[in-house]
Design a protein around this motif. Sequence first.
Motif, PDB file in Angstrom:
ATOM      1  N   ASP A 118       0.853  -1.183   0.000  1.00  0.00           N
ATOM      2  CA  ASP A 118       0.000   0.000   0.000  1.00  0.00           C
ATOM      3  C   ASP A 118       0.892   1.237   0.000  1.00  0.00           C
ATOM      4  OD1 ASP A 118      -2.241  -1.556  -0.007  1.00  0.00           O
ATOM      5  OD2 ASP A 118      -2.845  -1.109   2.054  1.00  0.00           O
ATOM      6  N   ILE A 119       0.386   2.317  -0.574  1.00  0.00           N
ATOM      7  CA  ILE A 119       1.226   3.499  -0.796  1.00  0.00           C
ATOM      8  C   ILE A 119       0.526   4.757  -0.335  1.00  0.00           C
ATOM      9  CG2 ILE A 119       2.434   4.878  -2.526  1.00  0.00           C
ATOM     10  CD1 ILE A 119       2.226   2.244  -4.313  1.00  0.00           C
ATOM     11  N   VAL A 120       1.225   5.555   0.474  1.00  0.00           N
ATOM     12  CA  VAL A 120       0.827   6.936   0.707  1.00  0.00           C
ATOM     13  C   VAL A 120       1.647   7.768  -0.271  1.00  0.00           C
ATOM     14  CG1 VAL A 120       0.774   8.868   2.320  1.00  0.00           C
ATOM     15  CG2 VAL A 120       0.244   6.557   3.127  1.00  0.00           C
ATOM     16  N   ALA A 121       0.958   8.304  -1.274  1.00  0.00           N
ATOM     17  CA  ALA A 121       1.645   8.963  -2.379  1.00  0.00           C
ATOM     18  C   ALA A 121       2.092  10.367  -1.999  1.00  0.00           C
ATOM     19  CB  ALA A 121       0.722   9.023  -3.596  1.00  0.00           C
ATOM     20  N   SER A 122       3.141  10.815  -2.657  1.00  0.00           N
ATOM     21  CA  SER A 122       3.501  12.217  -2.579  1.00  0.00           C
ATOM     22  C   SER A 122       2.545  13.017  -3.452  1.00  0.00           C
ATOM     23  CB  SER A 122       4.952  12.427  -3.025  1.00  0.00           C
ATOM     24  OG  SER A 122       5.348  13.766  -2.820  1.00  0.00           O
ATOM     25  N   ASN A 123       2.648  14.318  -3.361  1.00  0.00           N
ATOM     26  CA  ASN A 123       1.752  15.207  -4.097  1.00  0.00           C
ATOM     27  C   ASN A 123       2.490  16.503  -4.362  1.00  0.00           C
ATOM     28  OD1 ASN A 123      -0.506  17.503  -3.922  1.00  0.00           O
ATOM     29  ND2 ASN A 123      -1.496  15.633  -4.651  1.00  0.00           N
ATOM     30  N   VAL A 124       2.096  17.193  -5.394  1.00  0.00           N
ATOM     31  CA  VAL A 124       2.731  18.461  -5.725  1.00  0.00           C
ATOM     32  C   VAL A 124       2.703  19.438  -4.547  1.00  0.00           C
ATOM     33  CG1 VAL A 124       0.636  19.462  -6.717  1.00  0.00           C
ATOM     34  CG2 VAL A 124       2.884  20.253  -7.502  1.00  0.00           C
ATOM     35  N   ASP A 125       1.692  19.313  -3.677  1.00  0.00           N
ATOM     36  CA  ASP A 125       1.602  20.177  -2.495  1.00  0.00           C
ATOM     37  C   ASP A 125       2.802  20.025  -1.570  1.00  0.00           C
ATOM     38  OD1 ASP A 125      -0.810  20.932  -3.483  1.00  0.00           O
ATOM     39  OD2 ASP A 125      -2.030  20.036  -1.901  1.00  0.00           O
ATOM     40  N   MET A 126       3.477  18.870  -1.624  1.00  0.00           N
ATOM     41  CA  MET A 126       4.599  18.628  -0.725  1.00  0.00           C
ATOM     42  C   MET A 126       5.775  19.568  -0.992  1.00  0.00           C
ATOM     43  SD  MET A 126       4.087  16.377   1.649  1.00  0.00           S
ATOM     44  CE  MET A 126       5.745  15.823   2.074  1.00  0.00           C
ATOM     45  N   ASN A 127       5.764  20.250  -2.124  1.00  0.00           N
ATOM     46  CA  ASN A 127       6.812  21.239  -2.383  1.00  0.00           C
ATOM     47  C   ASN A 127       6.768  22.384  -1.381  1.00  0.00           C
ATOM     48  OD1 ASN A 127       8.356  20.453  -4.896  1.00  0.00           O
ATOM     49  ND2 ASN A 127       6.259  20.244  -5.638  1.00  0.00           N
ATOM     50  N   ALA A 128       5.629  22.571  -0.734  1.00  0.00           N
ATOM     51  CA  ALA A 128       5.498  23.621   0.289  1.00  0.00           C
ATOM     52  C   ALA A 128       5.621  23.054   1.701  1.00  0.00           C
ATOM     53  CB  ALA A 128       4.155  24.333   0.138  1.00  0.00           C
ATOM     54  N   ALA A 129       6.024  21.793   1.828  1.00  0.00           N
ATOM     55  CA  ALA A 129       5.972  21.126   3.129  1.00  0.00           C
ATOM     56  C   ALA A 129       6.898  21.764   4.158  1.00  0.00           C
ATOM     57  CB  ALA A 129       6.303  19.646   2.970  1.00  0.00           C
ATOM     58  N   ASP A 130       8.140  22.040   3.788  1.00  0.00           N
ATOM     59  CA  ASP A 130       9.083  22.586   4.770  1.00  0.00           C
ATOM     60  C   ASP A 130       8.593  23.917   5.334  1.00  0.00           C
ATOM     61  OD1 ASP A 130      11.362  20.850   5.282  1.00  0.00           O
ATOM     62  OD2 ASP A 130      11.861  21.094   3.174  1.00  0.00           O
ATOM     63  N   SER A 131       8.165  24.815   4.462  1.00  0.00           N
ATOM     64  CA  SER A 131       7.712  26.125   4.940  1.00  0.00           C
ATOM     65  C   SER A 131       6.396  26.017   5.710  1.00  0.00           C
ATOM     66  CB  SER A 131       7.549  27.086   3.761  1.00  0.00           C
ATOM     67  OG  SER A 131       6.621  26.582   2.812  1.00  0.00           O
ATOM     68  N   THR A 132       5.524  25.107   5.293  1.00  0.00           N
ATOM     69  CA  THR A 132       4.245  24.931   5.993  1.00  0.00           C
ATOM     70  C   THR A 132       4.456  24.327   7.373  1.00  0.00           C
ATOM     71  OG1 THR A 132       3.079  24.636   3.894  1.00  0.00           O
ATOM     72  CG2 THR A 132       1.965  23.856   5.883  1.00  0.00           C
ATOM     73  N   LEU A 133       5.278  23.289   7.447  1.00  0.00           N
ATOM     74  CA  LEU A 133       5.519  22.634   8.733  1.00  0.00           C
ATOM     75  C   LEU A 133       6.243  23.551   9.703  1.00  0.00           C
ATOM     76  CD1 LEU A 133       6.569  19.069   7.509  1.00  0.00           C
ATOM     77  CD2 LEU A 133       4.425  19.699   8.650  1.00  0.00           C
ATOM     78  N   ALA A 134       7.070  24.449   9.189  1.00  0.00           N
ATOM     79  CA  ALA A 134       7.828  25.356  10.055  1.00  0.00           C
ATOM     80  C   ALA A 134       6.908  26.243  10.884  1.00  0.00           C
ATOM     81  CB  ALA A 134       8.765  26.216   9.223  1.00  0.00           C
ATOM     82  N   ARG A 135       5.683  26.417  10.445  1.00  0.00           N
ATOM     83  CA  ARG A 135       4.726  27.251  11.176  1.00  0.00           C
ATOM     84  C   ARG A 135       3.904  26.458  12.187  1.00  0.00           C
ATOM     85  NH1 ARG A 135       4.091  29.137   5.755  1.00  0.00           N
ATOM     86  NH2 ARG A 135       2.108  28.030   5.525  1.00  0.00           N
ATOM     87  N   GLN A 136       4.147  25.142  12.260  1.00  0.00           N
ATOM     88  CA  GLN A 136       3.377  24.287  13.156  1.00  0.00           C
ATOM     89  C   GLN A 136       4.136  24.038  14.465  1.00  0.00           C
ATOM     90  OE1 GLN A 136       0.273  23.397  12.070  1.00  0.00           O
ATOM     91  NE2 GLN A 136       0.810  24.602  10.260  1.00  0.00           N
TER      92      GLN A 136
END
Length: 262
Positions: A87-105
Motif C-alpha cells: 500500500d502506498i501513501v503517495a507524494s503530491n505536488v503540495d509537498m513542495n510547500a511542506a518545509d515552509s508549511t511545517l515550520a509554522r506548526q
Amino acid sequence: MAGSARLCVTNQKGGVGKTTVAINLAGALNERGRDVLFVDLDPQGNATEGLGLLEAYDADPPTLLDALVDPTDVDLDDLVYDHPEMDIVASNVDMNAADSTLARQPDPETKLDAVLTELETDYDVVVVDCPPYLGLVTDNALYATENLVIPALAEPTSKRSLELLFDYVGSLEMDHDIEIEPRALVANRIENTKAADNMLEWFDDALPDVPLYRVRKRVALQRAFADGKSVFAVEENVDMESVFASMAEQLEDERATEEVPA
C-alpha cells in the motif's frame, strides 16, 4: 513482529538511487509475506511515479501535506493507494510547500509520527522514502522511524555526504532525546572500477557495525522501475534480487532480536 517496523531510506545527496532502493526493499519485504506501507515523502514524487501512481501526484486535497499539518482533519485511509506489492501513501505536488508549511506548526518534526501511529496498525512494516535534502520533511522521517537505510554511491563524494548525514542525525537525536540507528548501508550502482573497490573498503572501515549491501548497476532495475514494480514482481530474473532479499531478512532478524525480552 510486534507492532510495525519503521524504516526510512535517506541520503541528502541526490542521484544515489534512493527511491530504487526503497521500492525494492519494500518489494523484498512483501516477498517475505509482510504487509508493507510505503510512504513517499519526496516532494518530487519519484516513488509515486515509479509505482504507477502519477495521477495521485496531481490529485486534489486532502493530500499527504494536509495530513501532516493535522491528521485528525483528514480521513487517512483516503490517502492510501493499492498496489500489488504494497500500500502506498503517495507524494503530491503540495509537498513542495511542506518545509515552509511545517515550520509554522508546533513540534514540526513530529507530524509524520502521528500519521503513522494512526495508519500502521494494518501493516508489519512501514518504508519511508525521503527527499534528497535535509530539512523538516527529512526530520519527520528520521523522528518517526528511528531506523536508517542509507543508499550511497561507491565514489569518493559519498564520504562527505555520510559525514554530514551522521552529524545531522546526531543533532536531531540530542534535540529530541531519541536514538536513530543506521540499519543498512547500500552501496548502489556499483561499477567494476578500482575507485569503487576502494570505496567499498572505506564503507567497511568507516561503518564496521552496519551491514553493507552491494547493488551492482543493472538495466533490469531501471526496467522494473519504469514498469511500476520492484524486481520481485517482474518476470525477468535479476541477480540483485538476492541482495534486497538478504537486506529484508537481516532487518527482520535484527528487529526480532531486539524484541526478545532481556
